[in-house]
Design an enzyme around this catalytic site. Sequence first.
Site, PDB file in Angstrom:
ATOM      1  N   GLU A 127     -26.672  90.255  19.433  1.00 15.39           N
ATOM      2  CA  GLU A 127     -26.548  88.791  19.339  1.00 15.39           C
ATOM      3  C   GLU A 127     -26.791  88.303  17.913  1.00 15.39           C
ATOM      4  O   GLU A 127     -26.132  87.395  17.428  1.00 15.39           O
ATOM      5  CB  GLU A 127     -27.527  88.097  20.303  1.00 15.39           C
ATOM      6  CG  GLU A 127     -27.278  88.366  21.781  1.00 15.39           C
ATOM      7  CD  GLU A 127     -25.992  87.761  22.323  1.00 15.39           C
ATOM      8  OE1 GLU A 127     -25.301  87.033  21.579  1.00 15.39           O
ATOM      9  OE2 GLU A 127     -25.661  88.046  23.488  1.00 15.39           O
ATOM     10  N   ASP A 267     -17.019  94.953  27.066  1.00 15.56           N
ATOM     11  CA  ASP A 267     -15.903  94.158  26.536  1.00 15.56           C
ATOM     12  C   ASP A 267     -15.613  94.303  25.044  1.00 15.56           C
ATOM     13  O   ASP A 267     -14.577  94.827  24.624  1.00 15.56           O
ATOM     14  CB  ASP A 267     -16.095  92.677  26.907  1.00 15.56           C
ATOM     15  CG  ASP A 267     -17.501  92.137  26.581  1.00 15.56           C
ATOM     16  OD1 ASP A 267     -18.328  92.895  26.066  1.00 15.56           O
ATOM     17  OD2 ASP A 267     -17.760  90.948  26.839  1.00 15.56           O
ATOM     18  N   GLU A 360     -19.101  83.686  36.909  1.00 12.22           N
ATOM     19  CA  GLU A 360     -19.388  84.940  36.211  1.00 12.22           C
ATOM     20  C   GLU A 360     -18.771  86.127  36.942  1.00 12.22           C
ATOM     21  O   GLU A 360     -18.323  87.077  36.323  1.00 12.22           O
ATOM     22  CB  GLU A 360     -20.900  85.135  36.075  1.00 12.22           C
ATOM     23  CG  GLU A 360     -21.564  84.227  35.040  1.00 12.22           C
ATOM     24  CD  GLU A 360     -21.171  84.564  33.612  1.00 12.22           C
ATOM     25  OE1 GLU A 360     -20.017  84.321  33.232  1.00 12.22           O
ATOM     26  OE2 GLU A 360     -22.029  85.061  32.865  1.00 12.22           O
ATOM     27  N   GLU A 381     -13.954  82.904  26.835  1.00  7.34           N
ATOM     28  CA  GLU A 381     -12.972  83.994  26.869  1.00  7.34           C
ATOM     29  C   GLU A 381     -11.591  83.603  27.392  1.00  7.34           C
ATOM     30  O   GLU A 381     -10.560  83.969  26.823  1.00  7.34           O
ATOM     31  CB  GLU A 381     -13.513  85.185  27.686  1.00  7.34           C
ATOM     32  CG  GLU A 381     -14.547  86.023  26.953  1.00  7.34           C
ATOM     33  CD  GLU A 381     -15.942  85.414  26.939  1.00  7.34           C
ATOM     34  OE1 GLU A 381     -16.133  84.353  27.567  1.00  7.34           O
ATOM     35  OE2 GLU A 381     -16.848  85.983  26.292  1.00  7.34           O
TER      36      GLU A 381
END
Length: 632
Positions: A127, A267, A360, A381
């Site tokens: 992050e 991902d 989600e 996304e």
Amino acid sequence: MILMESNKLRWGLCYAIFISLTLSSLVRDLGVSAEGVNPHEAKQLRDEVREMFYHAFDGYMNNAFPLDELKPLSCQGEDTLGGYALTLIDSLDTLALLGDRESFTSSVQWIGKNLQFNINKTVSVFETTIRVLGGLLSAHLIASDCATGMRIPSYDNELLVLAEDLARRMLPAFDTPTGIPYGSVNLMYGVDEHESKITSTAGGGTLTLEFGVLSRLTNDPVFEQVAKNAVRGLWARRSTLDLVGAHINVFTGEWTQKDAGIGTSIDSFYEYLLKAYILFGDEEYLYIFQEAYGSAMHHLHKDPWYVEVNMDSGAIVWPVFNSLQAFWPGLQVLAGDVDPAIRTHTAFFSVWKRYGFTPEGFNLATLSVQYGQKSYPLRPELIESTYWLYKATRDPRYLDAGRDFVASLQYGAKCPCGYCHITDVELHKQEDHMESFFLAETVKYLWLLFDLAVDSDNLVDNGPYKYIFSTEGHLLPLTPQISLAREHCSYFGGYCPRNATKFEQSNDDHQVPEIELDHHSNIYPYHESFPVTGLIKGLCPRLSHAQKYGLSYVLPEKTEREDVKRPKPVITSRSIVLVSDQTVEKRPQEEGFTSESEPIMSISGGGSSSDQTGQELTLLESETDDKRVYSS
Ligand code: DMJ
């Protein structure tokens, strides 16, 4: 054993049911829209998105700054990452993109003066890299370069100095036997002795862009090396199916979670393989991407959906769409594999249409929200993929989708000081939190989508460089300093058109002739050496870095924008096309759908699901209103 068999049978049955039910019931809605977005409305929507940005940004600045993130319901702030004005850092390049010189300048100056990383905080390596390091680097590259139109005269590399300091503080995390970094590191003391040795694949494999850019800006190779080593460490442990799992022990190299997929925990590992190749021209990333992508399309793609499978056996473990998967069609556009991207986006968007947001998790066997995965935390996304698909196809259905996104966010998520997470997409209940990526990504991609429809006069689409978006949506330019274009074009192993071999005599890297760039349109001209078939070796002396990648999208004639109801979309991308073997597959000549795309690259082993597409596509054809025919 018997239990296992019966479980398998049950999954098999479930899967067969989900294939037939899901497509017919979900994809049906797609293509149906009342009135298409017209140019006037596109402009209004772009301006509305701008207002959305400022509602949230001002809300943050007035109520939360300098804390990390905004609590938009109660109009307060909270420290969620390291306590260093996270949302401001994550918003910097969006401010620049919107042309807000004043806020961009004052924000960069404040950060340069006030931020410091010698703090006793344990932070996520992933992050911190994608949000903070990436935010600082992209803003530095904008603020220091007059070609961007946003140069700050008084700027003296303060953000680059901060970025380097931050990255050095994260280096201890890479000191593991596998090279895969710990998930967290203390910025003052390094890795805590009790730190968990388990990390995610995305966490270890999504550092290459930011660390690579930093190396090239500082001339210190260490950052690029450790990030690349982490990718190697992960890839070396792939299964015989060329799949990676979700979690791994960074000391032993053992997978502790063997579910392979394109979403949660994995991902951006895929994303950065292709993007690192595009940005840096380092073919090692391309080779890995080829294998990884080919395997994902073979084992995870159940057209148009993606499932999670056991990385060793390939058996389905989770027939679930998770919202993080929604970046994939965008990545496929970047790779030139546009047709499956269109189908998958249609499927994913059908979930959004059903709930007004994507949960989600959405169970593809039961066709309902996955238990415990009901929330929509303002993720970008699906919007990101919509932007890419619109950019590649100019199909107005993507503007219609954009209008739906705006409507959902405005009516469902807008709250007093910003935008709220949705805790339950069925009940549309709001939660008092706003992730920084809402301003870094969600709003950015929405604004870019509509700006593309209006005049594309922005830094990304009409700027001095081609840009790659980091996984946090940060702009990373293909400048000569970062991309080292000529070097990459001149060594063996390059991805070449077959007939390029006849030009491969120059051993002088610096004498490489390039195809001329049309400076007026900023588009690399078509060259007869495209299209190509898949030779992954040779020398490409005539192609510049960007020419090889096909990142240019030819803008359609302005007049095409007049008819926005249902014109024939024209795919004009010249991006990479993935084909199996040495044969360039022809895009199906769909009714009302003309393609002018030209492949410039092909990848062995990709697109292996072609024999599965017929069945699903027939369903698509019969269920969509616009009668677009996708069957091959
Ligand atoms: C962002 O931080 C990045 O896009 C990351 O790669 C995935 N998760 C969020 C957005 O959903």
